[in-house]
Design an enzyme around this catalytic site. Sequence first.
Site, PDB file in Angstrom:
ATOM      1  N   LYS A  54       0.843  -1.209   0.000  1.00  0.00           N
ATOM      2  CA  LYS A  54       0.000   0.000   0.000  1.00  0.00           C
ATOM      3  C   LYS A  54       0.870   1.247   0.000  1.00  0.00           C
ATOM      4  CE  LYS A  54      -3.934  -2.173   2.253  1.00  0.00           C
ATOM      5  NZ  LYS A  54      -4.501  -2.651   3.512  1.00  0.00           N
ATOM      6  N   GLN A  98      -4.776  -1.287   9.733  1.00  0.00           N
ATOM      7  CA  GLN A  98      -4.722  -2.629   9.145  1.00  0.00           C
ATOM      8  C   GLN A  98      -5.373  -3.649  10.088  1.00  0.00           C
ATOM      9  OE1 GLN A  98      -3.402  -3.360   5.979  1.00  0.00           O
ATOM     10  NE2 GLN A  98      -4.283  -5.375   6.359  1.00  0.00           N
ATOM     11  N   ASP A 121     -11.256   3.101   4.398  1.00  0.00           N
ATOM     12  CA  ASP A 121     -11.693   1.704   4.318  1.00  0.00           C
ATOM     13  C   ASP A 121     -13.222   1.614   4.291  1.00  0.00           C
ATOM     14  OD1 ASP A 121      -9.924  -0.346   3.971  1.00  0.00           O
ATOM     15  OD2 ASP A 121      -9.383  -0.524   6.098  1.00  0.00           O
TER      16      ASP A 121
END
Length: 296
Positions: A54, A98, A121
Amino acid sequence: MSAQIIDGKAFAAKVRGQVAEHVTRLKEQHGITPGLAVVLVGEDPASQVYVRSKGKMTAEVGMKSVEHKLEVETAEADLLALIDQLNKDESIHGILVQLPLPKHLNEDLVINSISPAKDVDGFHISNVGLLGTGQKSMVPCTPLGCLMMLREHHGSLSGLNAVVIGRSNIVGKPMAQLLLGDSCTVTIAHSRTKDLPEVVGRADIVVAAVGRPEMVPGEWIKKGATVIDVGINRIERDGKNKLVGDVDFASCSEVAGAITPVPGGVGPMTIACLLANTVTACSRANGLPEPEGLTA
Ligand code: NDP
């Protein structure tokens, strides 16, 4: 094989190109550099790989990339304090924690402490509610990537029968909401669904997000249907490690009209959509037009 392959890798490269163009415009015309902060708690090897990749792709499209790596035994209060600091940081437009988090941390509390406008997200309860009521939100990356591929392939999705196998908060449920938003007739199947083959056999669009290697055989698929395989399963075959999806590619590709491969389908689109969400969040934060075609 009769099915057209939906090339997620190539499509993701195109999306990243669009993101990079928008980043250049933001920099040159407004002096703004979009910034993404990724927070990793602990040393889960798979998470470390995702976070590295990422960070690399964020930098490649010209955005600022910040990584915060915290010890596995980090106290919840310290993680929340970091998120608070990132929420207030004007150079950061997207925050991603994460998952999964170590067991002692309350995942819901952590996710819901991210500012909804920076929740790239799309897991914050406000964004879930906005998506569910058809309002502008941050959309979870994997379902957004699936939607983009489906729109690209079909044009309009209106009136199509869609079956989503899996009802997780990160894939199945938001996927179903997005398909409903595009006027599909949506069925969500799960482990208690009766006669899954019959349910799947009615679908013009099948999205499989189960986590069971090659569970969906070609004989379940209606001829000409579009199959989107979200699954990522590591298996051993012929003494070698292999990555396979939730659908049996060999038999499904004989019947389907179009299908995503694993690897090279949904996976690359997920990271591309994270970058798309970050540039969208940055544009919104600055009251500027959003990039076209990169949101739901
Ligand atoms: P979860 O484990 O959270 O959810 C799996 C879902 O599948 C559940 O709703 C479960 O039903 C359902 N299910 C399990 N067994 C069956 C069965 N026999 N028949 C029908 N439904 C069943 O998984 P995720 O949604 O997080 O992920 C799904 C897959 O997608 C995984 O392989 C994951 O690795 C992959 N993934 C890929 C991403 C990408 O970028 N490509 C991103 C995220 C995930 P129930 O609720 O009843 O238990």
